[in-house]
Design an enzyme around this catalytic site. Sequence first.
Site, PDB file in Angstrom:
ATOM      1  N   ALA A  86       0.841  -1.197   0.000  1.00  0.00           N
ATOM      2  CA  ALA A  86       0.000   0.000   0.000  1.00  0.00           C
ATOM      3  C   ALA A  86       0.881   1.253   0.000  1.00  0.00           C
ATOM      4  O   ALA A  86       0.598   2.225  -0.716  1.00  0.00           O
ATOM      5  CB  ALA A  86      -0.930  -0.007   1.206  1.00  0.00           C
ATOM      6  N   GLU A  87       1.951   1.239   0.784  1.00  0.00           N
ATOM      7  CA  GLU A  87       2.898   2.361   0.808  1.00  0.00           C
ATOM      8  C   GLU A  87       3.520   2.547  -0.576  1.00  0.00           C
ATOM      9  O   GLU A  87       3.599   3.666  -1.094  1.00  0.00           O
ATOM     10  CB  GLU A  87       4.012   2.113   1.822  1.00  0.00           C
ATOM     11  CG  GLU A  87       3.570   2.122   3.253  1.00  0.00           C
ATOM     12  CD  GLU A  87       4.597   1.510   4.192  1.00  0.00           C
ATOM     13  OE1 GLU A  87       5.804   1.466   3.839  1.00  0.00           O
ATOM     14  OE2 GLU A  87       4.197   1.062   5.271  1.00  0.00           O
ATOM     15  N   LEU A  88       3.959   1.440  -1.171  1.00  0.00           N
ATOM     16  CA  LEU A  88       4.590   1.501  -2.485  1.00  0.00           C
ATOM     17  C   LEU A  88       3.625   2.051  -3.530  1.00  0.00           C
ATOM     18  O   LEU A  88       3.996   2.895  -4.354  1.00  0.00           O
ATOM     19  CB  LEU A  88       5.094   0.114  -2.888  1.00  0.00           C
ATOM     20  CG  LEU A  88       5.848   0.018  -4.201  1.00  0.00           C
ATOM     21  CD1 LEU A  88       7.076   0.912  -4.202  1.00  0.00           C
ATOM     22  CD2 LEU A  88       6.256  -1.434  -4.459  1.00  0.00           C
TER      23      LEU A  88
END
Length: 137
Positions: free
Chosen positions: A85-87
Amino acid sequence: MASSSSSRQTKHQVCLSFTGEDTRLNFTSHILKPLKDTGINVFFDEDTLEKGDQLSLTFSQAIATSTLSIIVLSVNYASSKSCLAELSNIVDRKDTEGHIALPIFYRVDPSRLRNLTGRFKTSFDDHEPEKLDQVQQ
């Protein structure tokens, strides 16, 4: 209520994305220390998160208010839904706002991610296909 990227305030200069089980106590700390020693404001979850903070929301805000993200891609990075999700968020901001994304491959051959082989393939296969498409671009 919406704000443009030019009017947002930078809270952190760098956002550090990694999976703790692979790198927190070794490699990531070796990146973090020199950055902090030179006065760079780094979002590092262990230093920044307070008890009760929602990890995904806090990371999303950190990415939105930083100018650069360092992504430490390790063997288990793609196994973490929060890391993916961060990526995805980093890639989206890179494409829309000029956010700088700096990948570091820690004990991972970059071709494994580029060609989606090995553990990366297995991990990505388990996640949402639309996230995979966004990350591969």
